[in-house]
Write a protein that holds these residues in place. Structure first.
Motif, mmCIF file in Angstrom:
data_model
loop_
_atom_site.group_PDB
_atom_site.id
_atom_site.type_symbol
_atom_site.label_atom_id
_atom_site.label_comp_id
_atom_site.label_asym_id
_atom_site.label_seq_id
_atom_site.Cartn_x
_atom_site.Cartn_y
_atom_site.Cartn_z
ATOM 1 N N TYR A 1 0.722 -1.412 -0.029
ATOM 2 C CA TYR A 1 -0.038 0.091 0.052
ATOM 3 C C TYR A 1 0.863 1.132 -0.104
ATOM 4 O O TYR A 1 0.704 2.174 -0.705
ATOM 5 N N ALA A 2 1.844 1.276 1.010
ATOM 6 C CA ALA A 2 2.660 2.608 1.087
ATOM 7 C C ALA A 2 3.586 2.669 -0.199
ATOM 8 O O ALA A 2 3.753 3.693 -0.714
ATOM 9 N N ALA A 3 4.107 1.551 -0.687
ATOM 10 C CA ALA A 3 4.705 1.750 -2.046
ATOM 11 C C ALA A 3 3.777 2.349 -3.067
ATOM 12 O O ALA A 3 4.518 2.996 -3.790
ATOM 13 N N TYR A 4 2.699 1.902 -3.051
ATOM 14 C CA TYR A 4 1.912 2.600 -4.417
ATOM 15 C C TYR A 4 1.228 3.973 -3.859
ATOM 16 O O TYR A 4 1.375 4.901 -4.630
ATOM 17 N N ASP A 5 1.219 4.377 -2.714
ATOM 18 C CA ASP A 5 0.777 5.566 -2.198
ATOM 19 C C ASP A 5 2.188 6.458 -2.666
ATOM 20 O O ASP A 5 1.700 7.737 -2.695
ATOM 21 N N ALA A 6 3.138 5.945 -2.296
ATOM 22 C CA ALA A 6 4.292 7.161 -2.675
ATOM 23 C C ALA A 6 4.646 7.181 -4.168
ATOM 24 O O ALA A 6 5.732 8.141 -4.429
ATOM 25 N N LEU A 7 4.146 6.636 -4.898
ATOM 26 C CA LEU A 7 4.118 6.664 -6.330
ATOM 27 C C LEU A 7 3.564 8.233 -6.687
ATOM 28 O O LEU A 7 2.877 8.739 -6.293
ATOM 29 N N SER A 8 4.323 8.814 -7.928
ATOM 30 C CA SER A 8 3.815 10.203 -8.206
ATOM 31 C C SER A 8 2.572 9.656 -8.910
ATOM 32 O O SER A 8 2.158 8.640 -9.494
ATOM 33 N N ASP A 9 1.831 10.987 -9.088
ATOM 34 C CA ASP A 9 0.423 10.915 -9.691
ATOM 35 C C ASP A 9 0.720 10.271 -11.225
ATOM 36 O O ASP A 9 -0.240 9.755 -11.767
ATOM 37 N N ARG A 10 1.684 10.902 -11.957
ATOM 38 C CA ARG A 10 2.025 10.486 -13.279
ATOM 39 C C ARG A 10 2.134 9.025 -13.164
ATOM 40 O O ARG A 10 1.855 8.621 -14.058
ATOM 41 N N MET A 11 2.760 8.464 -12.334
ATOM 42 C CA MET A 11 3.323 6.960 -12.485
ATOM 43 C C MET A 11 2.070 6.158 -12.203
ATOM 44 O O MET A 11 1.723 5.048 -12.852
ATOM 45 N N LYS A 12 1.247 6.763 -11.270
ATOM 46 C CA LYS A 12 -0.132 5.909 -11.078
ATOM 47 C C LYS A 12 -0.852 6.033 -12.203
ATOM 48 O O LYS A 12 -1.518 4.760 -12.511
ATOM 49 N N ALA A 13 -1.071 6.741 -12.718
ATOM 50 C CA ALA A 13 -2.048 7.200 -14.036
ATOM 51 C C ALA A 13 -1.317 5.941 -15.100
ATOM 52 O O ALA A 13 -1.795 5.329 -15.900
ATOM 53 N N TYR A 14 0.090 6.135 -15.364
ATOM 54 C CA TYR A 14 0.531 5.281 -16.151
ATOM 55 C C TYR A 14 0.598 3.688 -16.110
ATOM 56 O O TYR A 14 0.143 2.864 -16.867
ATOM 57 N N LEU A 15 0.364 3.228 -14.670
ATOM 58 C CA LEU A 15 0.157 1.733 -14.425
ATOM 59 C C LEU A 15 -1.163 1.600 -14.284
ATOM 60 O O LEU A 15 -1.367 0.345 -14.268
ATOM 61 N N GLU A 16 -2.218 2.598 -14.138
ATOM 62 C CA GLU A 16 -3.492 1.994 -14.411
ATOM 63 C C GLU A 16 -3.902 1.194 -15.318
ATOM 64 O O GLU A 16 -3.804 1.395 -16.595
ATOM 65 N N GLY A 17 -4.654 0.110 -15.120
ATOM 66 C CA GLY A 17 -4.941 -0.832 -16.126
ATOM 67 C C GLY A 17 -4.012 -1.988 -16.862
ATOM 68 O O GLY A 17 -4.469 -2.499 -17.624
ATOM 69 N N LEU A 18 -2.639 -1.674 -16.298
ATOM 70 C CA LEU A 18 -1.689 -2.538 -17.028
ATOM 71 C C LEU A 18 -1.917 -3.865 -16.360
ATOM 72 O O LEU A 18 -2.142 -4.057 -15.058
ATOM 73 N N THR A 19 -1.560 -4.856 -17.009
ATOM 74 C CA THR A 19 -1.298 -6.313 -16.488
ATOM 75 C C THR A 19 -0.054 -7.001 -16.612
ATOM 76 O O THR A 19 0.779 -6.491 -17.535
ATOM 77 N N ALA A 20 0.342 -7.788 -15.574
ATOM 78 C CA ALA A 20 1.643 -8.491 -15.892
ATOM 79 C C ALA A 20 1.404 -9.957 -15.798
ATOM 80 O O ALA A 20 0.534 -10.336 -15.263
ATOM 81 N N GLU A 21 2.347 -10.531 -16.637
ATOM 82 C CA GLU A 21 2.399 -11.952 -16.516
ATOM 83 C C GLU A 21 3.324 -12.531 -15.154
ATOM 84 O O GLU A 21 4.365 -11.797 -14.913
ATOM 85 N N HIS A 22 2.869 -13.453 -14.506
ATOM 86 C CA HIS A 22 3.435 -14.139 -13.452
ATOM 87 C C HIS A 22 3.722 -15.607 -13.841
ATOM 88 O O HIS A 22 2.730 -16.256 -14.352
ATOM 89 N N SER A 23 4.790 -16.136 -13.444
ATOM 90 C CA SER A 23 5.207 -17.403 -13.791
ATOM 91 C C SER A 23 6.102 -18.076 -12.709
ATOM 92 O O SER A 23 6.831 -17.630 -12.025
ATOM 93 N N GLY A 24 5.801 -19.472 -12.472
ATOM 94 C CA GLY A 24 6.346 -20.322 -11.677
ATOM 95 C C GLY A 24 7.490 -21.198 -12.084
ATOM 96 O O GLY A 24 8.165 -21.659 -11.307
ATOM 97 N N GLU A 25 7.543 -21.332 -13.046
ATOM 98 C CA GLU A 25 8.572 -22.306 -13.819
ATOM 99 C C GLU A 25 10.137 -21.771 -13.427
ATOM 100 O O GLU A 25 10.927 -22.657 -12.879
ATOM 101 N N HIS A 26 10.281 -20.826 -13.727
ATOM 102 C CA HIS A 26 11.697 -20.513 -13.599
ATOM 103 C C HIS A 26 12.148 -20.451 -12.035
ATOM 104 O O HIS A 26 13.296 -20.573 -11.618
ATOM 105 N N VAL A 27 11.002 -20.174 -11.233
ATOM 106 C CA VAL A 27 11.302 -20.278 -9.668
ATOM 107 C C VAL A 27 11.383 -21.675 -9.150
ATOM 108 O O VAL A 27 12.604 -22.081 -8.142
#
Length: 292
Positions: free
Chosen positions: A152-178
């Motif tokens: 939560y704190a990590a997100y809150d401390a982002l700039s408003d511009r970065m929050k706007a950029y990240l809004e709606g983005l999706t990331a891939e998570h994979s377990g194989e390499h781990v």
């Protein structure tokens, strides 16, 4: 506004709480931002009112700790089930007859320890765990601490511009390499397939309604829908940002200690600095929901 200048101002927020005093448990906060040690409760047989206050303490402090506990395997499992159905780890070894009871072990024969890099548990699942309850029975005389960070704190401390950029983005998570080959010495063979999922870069906590960063070095492989070099650059920035010590607490283990963290809004890292000493315990993990 840079990340560091944001951190120096009022944008780091302590976990929000009801402000009401606790009646059946003691609370000793580790930092203003994350973590609290809980006293006055026996996890082998907690009362109903105590359980309600433990639920509340977890929501308010994100990770909670208990000292001097004595739980059987069955009691550990029973405590976990009071928070929901239990999760089965896709690759890790478990205690005989208890597939929900993960073995956490490192000693002089270990090449690495479980969780030595920053991560959110099994974020590669379609429905990642809600939380994890780690009960350490044996620990080294020094070292082996676990660090926890408030997303939560990590997100809150982002700039408003970065929050706007990240809004709606999706990331891939994979377990194989781990997981591939990681547990071979414990007799767990490589799997024919490993979990993979796509999750929002910023998720909304289903209980608190707060936004949290939800990418991690352990499992996140790329941000989808943007060029690979851009993904690498954004993820690199976010990893460095979210690992700032101002978001963290550090727990020093003692024998028969328990840590319970909310996997939806925290990350953690286990320090592998105690070789050749032994660390042993069990983890019960509670199922979660699909991040949104």
């Amino acid at each position: 506004m840079s990340s560091l200048s944001a951190l120096s101002g009022p944008r780091i927020k302590a976990p929000s709480g009801s402000g009401q005093p606790y009646e059946t448990i003691g609370i000793d906060r580790l930092t203003p931002v994350i973590g609290a040690e809980i006293s006055g409760v026996d996890l082998a047989a907690p009362g109903n009112h105590q359980m309600a206050e433990i639920h509340r303490a977890l929501a308010e402090h994100l990770v909670i700790f208990f000292r001097d506990q004595r739980m059987t395997q069955e009691q550990h499992l029973a405590f976990g089930r009071t928070f929901g159905e239990l999760h089965l780890h896709p690759a890790a070894p478990h205690e005989p007859g208890h597939p929900e009871l993960m073995i956490i072990k490192a000693d002089e024969n270990s090449l690495r320890a479980n969780g030595e890099g920053w991560h959110s548990d099994v974020s590669c699942d379609e429905e990642p765990p809600m939380g994890s309850i780690l009960y350490i029975r044996e620990c080294p005389p020094a070292g082996g601490d676990t660090l926890f960070a408030n997303m939560y704190a990590a997100y809150d401390a982002l700039s408003d511009r970065m929050k706007a950029y990240l809004e709606g983005l999706t990331a891939e998570h994979s377990g194989e390499h781990v997981y591939r080959g990681m547990y071979a010495k414990e007799g767990v063979a490589d799997r024919p397939s490993y979990p993979r999922a796509e999750h929002p870069v910023v998720r909304t906590h289903p209980v608190t309604g707060r936004k949290a960063l939800y990418v991690n070095r352990g499992f996140t492989t790329r941000i989808l829908g943007i060029p690979r070099d851009e993904s690498d650059g954004i993820l690199g920035y976010l990893y460095q940002h979210m690992e700032n010590p101002l978001f963290q607490c550090r727990f020093r283990w003692q024998p028969n200690s328990v840590a319970f963290w909310d996997n939806r809004c925290t990350q953690h890292r286990a320090m592998w600095d105690y070789w050749p000493h032994r660390r042993y315990g069990n983890r019960v993990t509670v199922k979660g929901e699909r991040p949104v």
